[in-house]
Motif scaffolding. Structure first.
Motif, PDB file in Angstrom:
ATOM      1  N   SER A  57      29.974  -2.609 -39.213  1.00  0.00           N
ATOM      2  CA  SER A  57      29.505  -3.051 -37.829  1.00  0.00           C
ATOM      3  C   SER A  57      28.804  -1.710 -37.241  1.00  0.00           C
ATOM      4  CB  SER A  57      30.902  -3.230 -36.947  1.00  0.00           C
ATOM      5  OG  SER A  57      31.823  -2.167 -37.184  1.00  0.00           O
ATOM      6  N   LEU A  58      29.157  -0.551 -37.604  1.00  0.00           N
ATOM      7  CA  LEU A  58      28.307   0.749 -36.820  1.00  0.00           C
ATOM      8  C   LEU A  58      27.018   0.682 -37.248  1.00  0.00           C
ATOM      9  CD1 LEU A  58      30.488   3.661 -37.690  1.00  0.00           C
ATOM     10  CD2 LEU A  58      30.138   2.643 -35.594  1.00  0.00           C
ATOM     11  N   LEU A  59      26.594  -0.205 -38.609  1.00  0.00           N
ATOM     12  CA  LEU A  59      24.974  -0.349 -38.800  1.00  0.00           C
ATOM     13  C   LEU A  59      24.426  -1.530 -38.067  1.00  0.00           C
ATOM     14  CD1 LEU A  59      25.129   0.604 -42.510  1.00  0.00           C
ATOM     15  CD2 LEU A  59      23.996   1.866 -40.798  1.00  0.00           C
ATOM     16  N   SER A  60      25.354  -2.568 -37.927  1.00  0.00           N
ATOM     17  CA  SER A  60      24.825  -3.964 -37.379  1.00  0.00           C
ATOM     18  C   SER A  60      24.807  -3.851 -35.962  1.00  0.00           C
ATOM     19  CB  SER A  60      25.892  -5.111 -37.825  1.00  0.00           C
ATOM     20  OG  SER A  60      27.075  -5.058 -37.337  1.00  0.00           O
ATOM     21  N   GLY A  61      25.704  -2.950 -35.359  1.00  0.00           N
ATOM     22  CA  GLY A  61      25.874  -3.138 -33.832  1.00  0.00           C
ATOM     23  C   GLY A  61      26.708  -4.029 -33.301  1.00  0.00           C
ATOM     24  N   ASP A  62      27.367  -4.853 -33.983  1.00  0.00           N
ATOM     25  CA  ASP A  62      28.134  -5.793 -33.550  1.00  0.00           C
ATOM     26  C   ASP A  62      29.422  -5.137 -32.635  1.00  0.00           C
ATOM     27  OD1 ASP A  62      30.471  -7.462 -33.474  1.00  0.00           O
ATOM     28  OD2 ASP A  62      29.932  -8.644 -35.233  1.00  0.00           O
ATOM     29  N   LYS A  63      29.499  -5.383 -31.572  1.00  0.00           N
ATOM     30  CA  LYS A  63      30.383  -4.489 -30.657  1.00  0.00           C
ATOM     31  C   LYS A  63      31.627  -5.044 -30.852  1.00  0.00           C
ATOM     32  CE  LYS A  63      26.935  -3.491 -27.109  1.00  0.00           C
ATOM     33  NZ  LYS A  63      26.504  -3.527 -25.637  1.00  0.00           N
ATOM     34  N   GLU A  64      32.017  -6.245 -30.905  1.00  0.00           N
ATOM     35  CA  GLU A  64      33.341  -6.784 -31.281  1.00  0.00           C
ATOM     36  C   GLU A  64      34.158  -6.056 -32.569  1.00  0.00           C
ATOM     37  OE1 GLU A  64      35.817 -10.871 -31.944  1.00  0.00           O
ATOM     38  OE2 GLU A  64      33.806 -11.035 -31.462  1.00  0.00           O
ATOM     39  N   MET A  65      33.147  -6.081 -33.447  1.00  0.00           N
ATOM     40  CA  MET A  65      33.676  -5.382 -34.684  1.00  0.00           C
ATOM     41  C   MET A  65      33.851  -3.896 -34.763  1.00  0.00           C
ATOM     42  SD  MET A  65      34.887  -7.815 -36.761  1.00  0.00           S
ATOM     43  CE  MET A  65      34.873  -9.423 -36.602  1.00  0.00           C
ATOM     44  N   ALA A  88      22.705  10.021 -40.472  1.00  0.00           N
ATOM     45  CA  ALA A  88      21.992  10.742 -41.121  1.00  0.00           C
ATOM     46  C   ALA A  88      21.059   9.902 -42.400  1.00  0.00           C
ATOM     47  CB  ALA A  88      22.663  11.837 -41.829  1.00  0.00           C
ATOM     48  N   LYS A  89      21.957   8.960 -42.943  1.00  0.00           N
ATOM     49  CA  LYS A  89      21.502   8.297 -44.144  1.00  0.00           C
ATOM     50  C   LYS A  89      20.628   7.084 -43.773  1.00  0.00           C
ATOM     51  CE  LYS A  89      23.202   6.866 -48.714  1.00  0.00           C
ATOM     52  NZ  LYS A  89      24.475   6.883 -49.305  1.00  0.00           N
ATOM     53  N   GLU A 123      29.075   8.075 -51.431  1.00  0.00           N
ATOM     54  CA  GLU A 123      29.053   6.983 -52.609  1.00  0.00           C
ATOM     55  C   GLU A 123      29.577   5.586 -52.366  1.00  0.00           C
ATOM     56  OE1 GLU A 123      30.366  10.432 -55.880  1.00  0.00           O
ATOM     57  OE2 GLU A 123      31.816   9.328 -54.651  1.00  0.00           O
ATOM     58  N   MET A 124      30.282   5.608 -51.145  1.00  0.00           N
ATOM     59  CA  MET A 124      30.986   4.141 -50.920  1.00  0.00           C
ATOM     60  C   MET A 124      29.788   3.442 -50.068  1.00  0.00           C
ATOM     61  SD  MET A 124      34.763   4.664 -49.968  1.00  0.00           S
ATOM     62  CE  MET A 124      36.068   5.346 -51.320  1.00  0.00           C
ATOM     63  N   TYR A 125      28.955   3.963 -49.038  1.00  0.00           N
ATOM     64  CA  TYR A 125      28.036   3.218 -48.299  1.00  0.00           C
ATOM     65  C   TYR A 125      26.860   3.457 -49.125  1.00  0.00           C
ATOM     66  CZ  TYR A 125      31.368   2.086 -44.606  1.00  0.00           C
ATOM     67  OH  TYR A 125      32.261   1.383 -43.805  1.00  0.00           O
ATOM     68  N   ASP A 126      26.705   3.071 -50.270  1.00  0.00           N
ATOM     69  CA  ASP A 126      25.481   3.395 -50.948  1.00  0.00           C
ATOM     70  C   ASP A 126      24.279   2.360 -50.709  1.00  0.00           C
ATOM     71  OD1 ASP A 126      26.288   1.085 -52.511  1.00  0.00           O
ATOM     72  OD2 ASP A 126      26.460   2.420 -54.150  1.00  0.00           O
ATOM     73  N   ASP A 127      23.337   2.416 -51.343  1.00  0.00           N
ATOM     74  CA  ASP A 127      22.132   1.319 -51.006  1.00  0.00           C
ATOM     75  C   ASP A 127      22.452   0.038 -51.366  1.00  0.00           C
ATOM     76  OD1 ASP A 127      20.646   3.351 -49.987  1.00  0.00           O
ATOM     77  OD2 ASP A 127      19.570   3.849 -51.640  1.00  0.00           O
ATOM     78  N   ALA A 128      23.432  -0.050 -52.549  1.00  0.00           N
ATOM     79  CA  ALA A 128      23.845  -1.479 -52.857  1.00  0.00           C
ATOM     80  C   ALA A 128      24.630  -2.099 -52.032  1.00  0.00           C
ATOM     81  CB  ALA A 128      24.653  -1.032 -54.410  1.00  0.00           C
ATOM     82  N   PHE A 129      25.551  -1.382 -51.294  1.00  0.00           N
ATOM     83  CA  PHE A 129      26.375  -1.954 -50.218  1.00  0.00           C
ATOM     84  C   PHE A 129      25.607  -2.368 -49.075  1.00  0.00           C
ATOM     85  CE2 PHE A 129      30.128  -1.220 -47.326  1.00  0.00           C
ATOM     86  CZ  PHE A 129      30.232  -2.558 -47.250  1.00  0.00           C
ATOM     87  N   ILE A 130      24.426  -1.715 -48.680  1.00  0.00           N
ATOM     88  CA  ILE A 130      23.713  -1.988 -47.441  1.00  0.00           C
ATOM     89  C   ILE A 130      22.786  -3.253 -48.010  1.00  0.00           C
ATOM     90  CG2 ILE A 130      21.801  -0.939 -45.885  1.00  0.00           C
ATOM     91  CD1 ILE A 130      24.753   0.424 -46.023  1.00  0.00           C
ATOM     92  N   GLU A 131      22.368  -3.172 -49.168  1.00  0.00           N
ATOM     93  CA  GLU A 131      21.549  -4.463 -49.456  1.00  0.00           C
ATOM     94  C   GLU A 131      22.497  -5.649 -49.412  1.00  0.00           C
ATOM     95  OE1 GLU A 131      18.727  -6.808 -50.483  1.00  0.00           O
ATOM     96  OE2 GLU A 131      18.365  -4.865 -50.104  1.00  0.00           O
ATOM     97  N   TYR A 132      23.665  -5.621 -49.922  1.00  0.00           N
ATOM     98  CA  TYR A 132      24.652  -6.567 -49.882  1.00  0.00           C
ATOM     99  C   TYR A 132      24.964  -7.101 -48.547  1.00  0.00           C
ATOM    100  CZ  TYR A 132      29.074  -9.344 -50.428  1.00  0.00           C
ATOM    101  OH  TYR A 132      29.966 -10.021 -50.369  1.00  0.00           O
ATOM    102  N   GLY A 133      24.905  -6.090 -47.522  1.00  0.00           N
ATOM    103  CA  GLY A 133      24.992  -6.477 -45.983  1.00  0.00           C
ATOM    104  C   GLY A 133      23.860  -7.243 -45.629  1.00  0.00           C
ATOM    105  N   ARG A 134      22.726  -7.065 -46.117  1.00  0.00           N
ATOM    106  CA  ARG A 134      21.486  -7.655 -45.902  1.00  0.00           C
ATOM    107  C   ARG A 134      21.417  -9.048 -46.288  1.00  0.00           C
ATOM    108  NH1 ARG A 134      17.814  -2.324 -47.320  1.00  0.00           N
ATOM    109  NH2 ARG A 134      17.897  -1.170 -45.119  1.00  0.00           N
ATOM    110  N   ALA A 135      21.880  -9.116 -47.586  1.00  0.00           N
ATOM    111  CA  ALA A 135      21.720 -10.366 -48.432  1.00  0.00           C
ATOM    112  C   ALA A 135      22.566 -11.554 -47.614  1.00  0.00           C
ATOM    113  CB  ALA A 135      22.073 -10.268 -49.803  1.00  0.00           C
ATOM    114  N   ILE A 136      23.830 -11.039 -47.201  1.00  0.00           N
ATOM    115  CA  ILE A 136      24.699 -12.004 -46.737  1.00  0.00           C
ATOM    116  C   ILE A 136      24.439 -12.014 -45.201  1.00  0.00           C
ATOM    117  CG2 ILE A 136      26.254 -11.633 -48.398  1.00  0.00           C
ATOM    118  CD1 ILE A 136      28.185 -10.145 -46.812  1.00  0.00           C
ATOM    119  N   GLY A 137      23.468 -11.694 -44.902  1.00  0.00           N
ATOM    120  CA  GLY A 137      23.130 -11.945 -43.109  1.00  0.00           C
ATOM    121  C   GLY A 137      23.831 -10.944 -42.342  1.00  0.00           C
ATOM    122  N   ILE A 138      24.561  -9.988 -42.684  1.00  0.00           N
ATOM    123  CA  ILE A 138      25.136  -9.007 -41.653  1.00  0.00           C
ATOM    124  C   ILE A 138      24.250  -8.035 -40.891  1.00  0.00           C
ATOM    125  CG2 ILE A 138      27.080  -7.277 -41.474  1.00  0.00           C
ATOM    126  CD1 ILE A 138      28.669  -8.693 -43.539  1.00  0.00           C
TER     127      ILE A 138
END
Length: 352
Positions: free
Chosen positions: A225-233, A290-291, A333-348
């Motif tokens: 949510s910090l990346l998506s800007g979803d205020k509720e989340m 930063a990332k 390591e947890m918030y790596d590019d693969a996780f970010i790409e997953y967030g994009r792929a599922i529409g978050i």
């Protein structure tokens, strides 16, 4: 691997976030997998099964947590049973019935077929850290292990809603969810003890990372949510952080690897906390700024959250002591590019 050598595992709730990742890892390790879903014909929720079936033998069974005997066929002949499915209705108007009672009954409706099958070497129950730390704790600096149990009276007392304790963060939903996990553990242990079944319980913290399922899950929406800007989340994330004075995280790959580890390790027994990192919400926010500057993370939106060490730390010392190694140990390591790409792929997350 021949069919004779291949072990078979049942994973309940195969279209869920954790279960889908667990199925993938089991198939990659050479297991045959039976999984269960409420509606196998729902191609939106089950679209990932096609790709998973290319990795190895995967059978999908129609089941219902509310129906006795519903899991008999899926569990029959299995060496291991991973109980991941659980009712989660974040908008429930009757949490006691739809979360607590349904959760406990659903667990029993899978445990009994495991006894009946006669082939199951071990049952691995996915519980939650909320079955560990939801109890009165004064002051800071608590390090909790497997001997810590959430307190039934504390969770069920209406007075807690007026107190500054942990359970006041989510007065109804969190209490009901915690009770569901707590009581499910207790009831599963009774069935296992009475019937001579080996039961191991894994209590994961907030789980991050990519998974095969393409459906957006509440936990993933929250942690991104910090990346998506979803205020509720973001508000939900803040409340979660306030509950323990920080963030307790584990990567989904580490969680799945831990579940398979305790299944295969003959000396494993009892409960296991699965926590890769104890950190703070501000530390997470600063790293994401930063990332991933393209997402314009608004740290000010976090408000007044603690930046010091978490008030409560959950220890995975028991798991590590038996030889398990966490692969993901830092926020980076947890918030790596693969996780970010997953967030994009599922529409978050938007593509930026």
């Amino acid at each position: 691997m021949s069919a004779v050598e291949r072990k078979t595992a049942c994973v309940t709730g195969g279209n869920s976030y954790i279960a889908s990742a667990l199925i993938k890892m089991l198939l990659q390790k050479g297991y045959a997998v039976n999984t269960t879903v409420r509606n196998p014909d729902d191609m939106v929720k089950n679209s990932h099964f096609k790709d998973l079936q290319e990795l190895g033998p995967l059978k999908v069974f129609r089941t219902d947590l509310e129906e006795q005997g519903s899991f008999d066929e899926a569990v029959a002949g299995c060496d291991y049973a991973f109980l991941v499915a659980a009712p989660v209705n974040l908008k429930s108007h009757n949490p006691q019935k739809e979360l607590v009672e349904a959760g406990v009954q659903g667990t029993l409706n899978v445990m009994r077929p495991c006894v009946k099958a006669g082939t199951v070497r071990r049952v691995i129950l996915t519980s939650s850290a909320v079955a560990v730390f939801m109890r009165p704790l004064e002051g800071d600096g608590h390090v909790l292990g497997e001997s810590s149990w959430s307190d039934f009276d504390y969770l069920t007392s209406a007075a807690n809603e007026k107190s500054p304790g942990i359970s006041s963060v989510f007065p109804q939903l969190l209490q009901a969810y915690s009770l569901s996990k707590l009581l499910s553990e207790k009831e599963a242990s009774k069935v296992a003890e009475e019937n001579g079944i080996s039961l191991v319980t894994v209590c994961p913290v907030i789980t991050v990372g990519p998974a095969p399922t393409a459906e957006a899950k509440p936990c993933v929406i929250t942690v991104l949510s910090l990346l998506s800007g979803d205020k509720e989340m973001i508000g939900t994330l803040r409340l979660m952080a306030k509950a323990v004075g920080g963030l307790i995280l584990v990567h989904v790959d580490d969680l799945c690897a831990a579940e398979i580890f305790v299944a295969e390790n003959s000396s494993s027994s009892g409960r296991y906390i699965c926590c890769g990192l104890n950190t703070s919400l501000l530390q997470l926010g600063r790293l994401l700024v930063a990332k991933y500057p393209q997402y314009n993370v608004d740290i000010a939106a976090l408000g007044d959250v603690p930046d010091e060490k978490p008030r409560i730390r959950l220890s995975s010392e028991k798991l590590i002591g038996e030889g398990f190694e966490f692969r993901y140990k830092t926020i980076d390591e947890m918030y790596d590019d693969a996780f970010i790409e997953y967030g994009r792929a599922i529409g978050i997350l938007p593509y930026k």
